[in-house]
Design a protein around this motif. Structure first.
Motif, PDB file in Angstrom:
ATOM      1  N   LYS A 116       9.985   8.267  -5.614  1.00 19.04           N
ATOM      2  CA  LYS A 116       9.472   8.503  -4.258  1.00 19.04           C
ATOM      3  C   LYS A 116       7.951   8.437  -4.170  1.00 19.04           C
ATOM      4  O   LYS A 116       7.379   8.646  -3.111  1.00 19.04           O
ATOM      5  N   LEU A 117       7.294   8.134  -5.289  1.00 21.62           N
ATOM      6  CA  LEU A 117       5.831   8.087  -5.321  1.00 21.62           C
ATOM      7  C   LEU A 117       5.317   6.931  -4.465  1.00 21.62           C
ATOM      8  O   LEU A 117       5.773   5.801  -4.604  1.00 21.62           O
ATOM      9  N   GLU A 118       4.374   7.215  -3.572  1.00 20.63           N
ATOM     10  CA  GLU A 118       3.816   6.186  -2.690  1.00 20.63           C
ATOM     11  C   GLU A 118       2.400   5.782  -3.065  1.00 20.63           C
ATOM     12  O   GLU A 118       1.956   4.690  -2.736  1.00 20.63           O
ATOM     13  N   ILE A 119       1.683   6.658  -3.749  1.00 20.13           N
ATOM     14  CA  ILE A 119       0.276   6.391  -4.057  1.00 20.13           C
ATOM     15  C   ILE A 119       0.012   6.631  -5.544  1.00 20.13           C
ATOM     16  O   ILE A 119       0.364   7.681  -6.087  1.00 20.13           O
ATOM     17  N   ILE A 120      -0.622   5.645  -6.175  1.00 17.86           N
ATOM     18  CA  ILE A 120      -1.150   5.829  -7.526  1.00 17.86           C
ATOM     19  C   ILE A 120      -2.616   6.186  -7.332  1.00 17.86           C
ATOM     20  O   ILE A 120      -3.397   5.392  -6.808  1.00 17.86           O
ATOM     21  N   ALA A 121      -2.989   7.392  -7.708  1.00 19.76           N
ATOM     22  CA  ALA A 121      -4.334   7.914  -7.472  1.00 19.76           C
ATOM     23  C   ALA A 121      -5.383   7.167  -8.288  1.00 19.76           C
ATOM     24  O   ALA A 121      -5.080   6.509  -9.286  1.00 19.76           O
ATOM     25  N   ASP A 122      -6.632   7.308  -7.870  1.00 21.48           N
ATOM     26  CA  ASP A 122      -7.756   6.744  -8.605  1.00 21.48           C
ATOM     27  C   ASP A 122      -7.715   7.212 -10.061  1.00 21.48           C
ATOM     28  O   ASP A 122      -7.397   8.377 -10.338  1.00 21.48           O
ATOM     29  N   SER A 123      -8.027   6.307 -10.966  1.00 19.94           N
ATOM     30  CA  SER A 123      -8.179   6.604 -12.396  1.00 19.94           C
ATOM     31  C   SER A 123      -6.949   7.235 -13.041  1.00 19.94           C
ATOM     32  O   SER A 123      -7.055   7.845 -14.102  1.00 19.94           O
ATOM     33  N   PHE A 136       7.184   0.628 -11.618  1.00 16.21           N
ATOM     34  CA  PHE A 136       6.760   1.135 -10.317  1.00 16.21           C
ATOM     35  C   PHE A 136       7.967   1.407  -9.432  1.00 16.21           C
ATOM     36  O   PHE A 136       8.937   0.663  -9.465  1.00 16.21           O
ATOM     37  N   PRO A 137       7.860   2.418  -8.557  1.00 18.31           N
ATOM     38  CA  PRO A 137       8.936   2.641  -7.587  1.00 18.31           C
ATOM     39  C   PRO A 137       8.811   1.659  -6.427  1.00 18.31           C
ATOM     40  O   PRO A 137       7.711   1.156  -6.140  1.00 18.31           O
ATOM     41  N   ASN A 138       9.903   1.379  -5.757  1.00 16.13           N
ATOM     42  CA  ASN A 138       9.879   0.490  -4.588  1.00 16.13           C
ATOM     43  C   ASN A 138       9.110   1.103  -3.427  1.00 16.13           C
ATOM     44  O   ASN A 138       8.719   0.402  -2.498  1.00 16.13           O
ATOM     45  N   THR A 139       8.880   2.411  -3.467  1.00 16.04           N
ATOM     46  CA  THR A 139       8.185   3.119  -2.396  1.00 16.04           C
ATOM     47  C   THR A 139       6.665   2.992  -2.472  1.00 16.04           C
ATOM     48  O   THR A 139       5.962   3.400  -1.553  1.00 16.04           O
ATOM     49  N   LEU A 140       6.154   2.415  -3.560  1.00 15.52           N
ATOM     50  CA  LEU A 140       4.707   2.364  -3.795  1.00 15.52           C
ATOM     51  C   LEU A 140       3.983   1.568  -2.714  1.00 15.52           C
ATOM     52  O   LEU A 140       4.329   0.426  -2.426  1.00 15.52           O
ATOM     53  N   LYS A 141       2.950   2.189  -2.128  1.00 19.08           N
ATOM     54  CA  LYS A 141       2.164   1.551  -1.062  1.00 19.08           C
ATOM     55  C   LYS A 141       0.728   1.268  -1.480  1.00 19.08           C
ATOM     56  O   LYS A 141       0.091   0.369  -0.970  1.00 19.08           O
ATOM     57  N   SER A 142       0.187   2.070  -2.414  1.00 19.24           N
ATOM     58  CA  SER A 142      -1.233   1.977  -2.720  1.00 19.24           C
ATOM     59  C   SER A 142      -1.511   2.265  -4.196  1.00 19.24           C
ATOM     60  O   SER A 142      -0.931   3.190  -4.769  1.00 19.24           O
ATOM     61  N   ILE A 143      -2.426   1.472  -4.759  1.00 18.59           N
ATOM     62  CA  ILE A 143      -2.911   1.684  -6.124  1.00 18.59           C
ATOM     63  C   ILE A 143      -4.405   1.968  -6.012  1.00 18.59           C
ATOM     64  O   ILE A 143      -5.161   1.163  -5.468  1.00 18.59           O
ATOM     65  N   GLY A 144      -4.839   3.106  -6.514  1.00 21.27           N
ATOM     66  CA  GLY A 144      -6.219   3.547  -6.372  1.00 21.27           C
ATOM     67  C   GLY A 144      -7.202   2.816  -7.263  1.00 21.27           C
ATOM     68  O   GLY A 144      -6.836   2.058  -8.167  1.00 21.27           O
ATOM     69  N   ASN A 145      -8.472   3.061  -7.003  1.00 23.34           N
ATOM     70  CA  ASN A 145      -9.562   2.482  -7.778  1.00 23.34           C
ATOM     71  C   ASN A 145      -9.437   2.891  -9.250  1.00 23.34           C
ATOM     72  O   ASN A 145      -9.110   4.041  -9.551  1.00 23.34           O
ATOM     73  N   LYS A 146      -9.685   1.954 -10.115  1.00 24.33           N
ATOM     74  CA  LYS A 146      -9.668   2.175 -11.567  1.00 24.33           C
ATOM     75  C   LYS A 146      -8.359   2.766 -12.090  1.00 24.33           C
ATOM     76  O   LYS A 146      -8.328   3.393 -13.149  1.00 24.33           O
ATOM     77  N   ALA A 147      -7.283   2.593 -11.359  1.00 26.13           N
ATOM     78  CA  ALA A 147      -6.000   3.184 -11.759  1.00 26.13           C
ATOM     79  C   ALA A 147      -5.584   2.760 -13.164  1.00 26.13           C
ATOM     80  O   ALA A 147      -5.036   3.553 -13.921  1.00 26.13           O
ATOM     81  N   PHE A 148      -5.856   1.500 -13.520  1.00 26.87           N
ATOM     82  CA  PHE A 148      -5.473   0.978 -14.840  1.00 26.87           C
ATOM     83  C   PHE A 148      -6.687   0.436 -15.599  1.00 26.87           C
ATOM     84  O   PHE A 148      -6.553  -0.391 -16.486  1.00 26.87           O
ATOM     85  N   TYR A 149      -7.853   0.915 -15.251  1.00 29.63           N
ATOM     86  CA  TYR A 149      -9.094   0.447 -15.853  1.00 29.63           C
ATOM     87  C   TYR A 149      -9.079   0.703 -17.364  1.00 29.63           C
ATOM     88  O   TYR A 149      -8.745   1.794 -17.815  1.00 29.63           O
ATOM     89  N   GLN A 150      -9.422  -0.298 -18.123  1.00 28.65           N
ATOM     90  CA  GLN A 150      -9.470  -0.245 -19.588  1.00 28.65           C
ATOM     91  C   GLN A 150      -8.105  -0.042 -20.245  1.00 28.65           C
ATOM     92  O   GLN A 150      -8.013   0.445 -21.368  1.00 28.65           O
ATOM     93  N   CYS A 151      -7.048  -0.426 -19.564  1.00 29.82           N
ATOM     94  CA  CYS A 151      -5.697  -0.405 -20.150  1.00 29.82           C
ATOM     95  C   CYS A 151      -5.485  -1.765 -20.816  1.00 29.82           C
ATOM     96  O   CYS A 151      -4.868  -2.669 -20.249  1.00 29.82           O
TER      97      CYS A 151
END
Length: 170
Positions: A116-123, A136-151
């Motif tokens: 049910k997660l809709e937002i991946i927060a910053d960093s 990812f869930p199908n409900t995802l609407k937004s991926i925040g800044n630097k969410a996957f930075y340096q991955c």
């Protein structure tokens, strides 16, 4: 609401009670009560009845390799697991919100996000250099800044159709 904790000789931190954990802030000298034992904690068991994991609750618990979260938890605070030694974690589908940097610099290799997660927060996963797969869930609407930075190990992603926003340096 009341929450109690105990650390046994096996390095298991057991948190029980009902309601929300407090928010902690290392920079403001507001430490989690178990912080002084962080180098002895190998596993964290959060009991049924806990609904919120507080900001910085397990920050810098680098020896922790196992965390059990019950399906009563609906929210995880900012930097809750920052720099924990976990390589994997099961997140219950009851979780609706995960705070900024909650898994920053962990040793995660794989994660399935709550349905049910809709937002991946910053960093959220910033500097998770071992992370190579994420579901990812199908409900995802937004991926925040630097969410996957340096991955560095994250080579490809299957993004859901309903995704509206991808932040800077995500």
């Amino acid at each position: 609401d009341s929450i109690i904790w105990e650390l046994n000789d096996a390095g298991e931190l057991i948190i029980s009670g009902t309601g929300e954990m407090y928010d902690y802030s290392i920079s403001n000298l507001q430490y989690a009560p178990w912080y002084l034992y962080k180098d002895e904690i190998s596993s964290v068991y959060i009991g049924e009845g806990i609904t919120y994991i507080g900001n910085e609750a397990f920050k810098n618990c680098e020896v922790v390799t196992n965390i059990i979260i019950p399906d009563t938890v609906i929210s995880i605070g900012k930097e809750a697991f920052f720099k924990c030694g976990i390589t994997t974690i099961d997140l219950p589908d009851t979780i609706l919100e995960i705070g900024e940097g909650a898994f920053h610099q962990t040793k995660l290799t794989h994660i399935t996000l709550p349905s049910k997660l809709e937002i991946i927060a910053d960093s959220l996963f910033e500097y998770c250099v071992n992370l190579h797969t994420i579901e990812f869930p199908n409900t995802l609407k937004s991926i925040g800044n630097k969410a996957f930075y340096q991955c560095y190990e994250l080579y490809s992603l299957m993004l859901p159709e309903g995704l509206i926003r991808i932040g800077e340096m995500a």
